[in-house]
Scaffold this motif. Structure first.
Motif, PDB file in Angstrom:
ATOM      1  N   VAL A 112       0.831  -1.216   0.000  1.00  0.00           N
ATOM      2  CA  VAL A 112       0.000   0.000   0.000  1.00  0.00           C
ATOM      3  C   VAL A 112       0.858   1.256   0.000  1.00  0.00           C
ATOM      4  N   GLU A 113       2.161   1.109   0.197  1.00  0.00           N
ATOM      5  CA  GLU A 113       3.064   2.258   0.177  1.00  0.00           C
ATOM      6  C   GLU A 113       3.815   2.363  -1.148  1.00  0.00           C
ATOM      7  N   ASP A 114       3.661   1.363  -2.022  1.00  0.00           N
ATOM      8  CA  ASP A 114       4.370   1.369  -3.304  1.00  0.00           C
ATOM      9  C   ASP A 114       3.769   2.406  -4.244  1.00  0.00           C
ATOM     10  N   GLU A 115       4.632   3.191  -4.837  1.00  0.00           N
ATOM     11  CA  GLU A 115       4.186   4.295  -5.693  1.00  0.00           C
ATOM     12  C   GLU A 115       3.351   3.804  -6.874  1.00  0.00           C
ATOM     13  N   GLY A 116       3.805   2.740  -7.538  1.00  0.00           N
ATOM     14  CA  GLY A 116       3.080   2.225  -8.687  1.00  0.00           C
ATOM     15  C   GLY A 116       1.716   1.677  -8.314  1.00  0.00           C
ATOM     16  N   PHE A 117       1.626   0.969  -7.186  1.00  0.00           N
ATOM     17  CA  PHE A 117       0.349   0.405  -6.750  1.00  0.00           C
ATOM     18  C   PHE A 117      -0.629   1.516  -6.372  1.00  0.00           C
ATOM     19  N   ARG A 118      -0.124   2.541  -5.708  1.00  0.00           N
ATOM     20  CA  ARG A 118      -0.987   3.661  -5.315  1.00  0.00           C
ATOM     21  C   ARG A 118      -1.534   4.378  -6.550  1.00  0.00           C
ATOM     22  N   ALA A 119      -0.683   4.539  -7.572  1.00  0.00           N
ATOM     23  CA  ALA A 119      -1.129   5.179  -8.810  1.00  0.00           C
ATOM     24  C   ALA A 119      -2.170   4.314  -9.522  1.00  0.00           C
ATOM     25  N   LYS A 133      -5.472   4.607  -7.688  1.00  0.00           N
ATOM     26  CA  LYS A 133      -6.049   5.932  -7.937  1.00  0.00           C
ATOM     27  C   LYS A 133      -6.669   5.998  -9.328  1.00  0.00           C
ATOM     28  N   LYS A 134      -6.041   5.316 -10.277  1.00  0.00           N
ATOM     29  CA  LYS A 134      -6.581   5.289 -11.638  1.00  0.00           C
ATOM     30  C   LYS A 134      -7.917   4.560 -11.671  1.00  0.00           C
ATOM     31  N   LEU A 135      -8.013   3.472 -10.877  1.00  0.00           N
ATOM     32  CA  LEU A 135      -9.255   2.697 -10.826  1.00  0.00           C
ATOM     33  C   LEU A 135     -10.374   3.488 -10.159  1.00  0.00           C
ATOM     34  N   ASP A 136     -10.037   4.133  -9.023  1.00  0.00           N
ATOM     35  CA  ASP A 136     -11.048   4.886  -8.273  1.00  0.00           C
ATOM     36  C   ASP A 136     -10.358   6.026  -7.522  1.00  0.00           C
ATOM     37  N   PRO A 137     -10.369   7.235  -8.085  1.00  0.00           N
ATOM     38  CA  PRO A 137      -9.682   8.378  -7.457  1.00  0.00           C
ATOM     39  C   PRO A 137     -10.183   8.699  -6.055  1.00  0.00           C
ATOM     40  N   SER A 138     -11.423   8.289  -5.729  1.00  0.00           N
ATOM     41  CA  SER A 138     -11.986   8.635  -4.418  1.00  0.00           C
ATOM     42  C   SER A 138     -11.612   7.633  -3.326  1.00  0.00           C
ATOM     43  N   TYR A 139     -11.018   6.493  -3.738  1.00  0.00           N
ATOM     44  CA  TYR A 139     -10.713   5.461  -2.742  1.00  0.00           C
ATOM     45  C   TYR A 139      -9.453   5.825  -1.967  1.00  0.00           C
ATOM     46  N   VAL A 140      -9.521   5.683  -0.640  1.00  0.00           N
ATOM     47  CA  VAL A 140      -8.387   5.981   0.226  1.00  0.00           C
ATOM     48  C   VAL A 140      -7.771   4.664   0.681  1.00  0.00           C
ATOM     49  N   LEU A 141      -6.541   4.432   0.267  1.00  0.00           N
ATOM     50  CA  LEU A 141      -5.854   3.196   0.655  1.00  0.00           C
ATOM     51  C   LEU A 141      -5.601   3.170   2.156  1.00  0.00           C
ATOM     52  N   PRO A 142      -5.768   1.997   2.801  1.00  0.00           N
ATOM     53  CA  PRO A 142      -5.436   1.902   4.226  1.00  0.00           C
ATOM     54  C   PRO A 142      -3.922   1.940   4.399  1.00  0.00           C
ATOM     55  N   SER A 143      -3.495   2.327   5.578  1.00  0.00           N
ATOM     56  CA  SER A 143      -2.064   2.327   5.873  1.00  0.00           C
ATOM     57  C   SER A 143      -1.602   0.883   6.079  1.00  0.00           C
ATOM     58  N   ARG A 144      -0.285   0.726   6.178  1.00  0.00           N
ATOM     59  CA  ARG A 144       0.271  -0.612   6.383  1.00  0.00           C
ATOM     60  C   ARG A 144      -0.239  -1.214   7.697  1.00  0.00           C
ATOM     61  N   LYS A 145      -0.287  -0.415   8.758  1.00  0.00           N
ATOM     62  CA  LYS A 145      -0.748  -0.923  10.053  1.00  0.00           C
ATOM     63  C   LYS A 145      -2.220  -1.310  10.014  1.00  0.00           C
TER      64      LYS A 145
END
Length: 308
Positions: free
Chosen positions: A12-19, A22-34
């Protein structure tokens, strides 16, 4: 995704995965690692609770246990439980894969297994335990007052490995084969040349297989792949400037005969490695099949000797 694909929480901290998310759903907020770790832990607790309920419905269970060392030489104990559901379906659940900090004595193994059995509430349900023939494993089972069943696949591995090691001619061939495979797996030039020859000779572009000392069937796979690819391998070796000796036609003939003899053992090993079928009932038929096949080979060899 994290559980099924064994992904690290840090994904969830990887730049490519986050991008990507975001492309799939800009409104979705990824959970933190914890938070993700807490979510997985919660999922595990629910799955474990459901599994424990299922185990309580089982009248009897059997266990398999094994010890192994990681690449860093850390000891681990794995215990798996097998049972039949009320719907008459075979079920398997991993009770635990635990880092083993103590010395690998029968007493310590017994204590670790007893804790796992108590944790899952199956102490009174266990009918037998399947392990290899290591004295500490056998002793731990005896201390638990359980019936010990030696692993048939492990016994097959020991038998065939001993037979291979005590056959000098085949050992020489295996040594040459390992060197050939090592060349094509370590040299980019050799690998590219093999792929090139495979492409224009109508052979499937398959990598050679290196044998693993602890698994005899890897020896079978190495020799089988070399035999199937003998023409492109020989052609590639002749085009390379190296001192790796190719296998001779006589050696390939010995490999072919060896593969024919070992094929039933390969099939038996594969059959006994399945998880979703009851295997204990196959032991006697497989044993008889191997005896029958070996007797056939001996009879054929005797007939050939008389003919010659």
């Amino acid at each position: 995704m994290v559980v099924k694909d064994l992904q690290p929480f840090t994904i969830v901290e990887d730049e490519g995965f986050r991008a990507f998310v975001k492309k799939l759903d800009p409104s979705y907020v990824l959970p933190s690692r914890k938070v993700l770790k807490a979510m997985v832990s919660e999922r595990y607790d629910k799955a474990k609770e459901q599994t424990m309920e299922d185990l309580q419905k089982a009248e009897f269970v059997s266990l398999t246990a094994d010890m192994w060392s990681s690449i860093n030489m850390d000891g681990y104990l794995g215990v798996t439980c097998h049972y039949i559901t009320p719907e008459a379906k075979m079920a398997t659940v991993v009770l635990g894969v635990r880092r083993f900090y103590q010395t690998h004595t029968g007493q310590h193994l017994m204590e670790a297994k007893a804790l796992l059995m108590a944790e899952w509430g199956i102490t009174s349900k266990v009918q037998c335990m399947v392990t290899d023939n290591a004295p500490n494993m056998k002793l731990s089972t005896q201390l638990l007052h359980l019936r010990h069943v030696p692993c048939f696949a492990h016994n097959l591995n020991l038998i065939v490995t001993k037979a291979l090691d005590e056959t000098p001619v085949l050992n020489e061939i295996r040594q040459k084969a390992r060197k050939i495979v090592g060349l094509f797996r370590s040299s980019c030039k050799a690998k590219d040349k093999l792929v090139e020859i495979q492409s224009w000779s109508s052979h499937q572009a398959l990598q050679l297989i290196q044998e693993v000392q602890t698994r005899w069937n890897s020896t079978f796979d190495m020799l089988q792949r070399l035999y199937d690819q003998r023409e492109p391998v020989a052609a590639a070796l002749s085009n390379l400037n190296n001192d790796t000796a190719p296998l001779t036609s006589l050696e390939y003939e010995i490999i072919q005969q060896s593969l024919s003899l070992l094929q039933p053992f390969k099939l038996a090993t594969t059959e006994m490695s399945e998880e979703k079928r009851v295997s204990a009932s196959k032991l006697i038929p497989l044993y008889r099949m191997l005896q029958h096949k070996l007797a056939q080979k001996k009879e054929m060899q005797r007939g050939n000797q008389l003919y010659n």
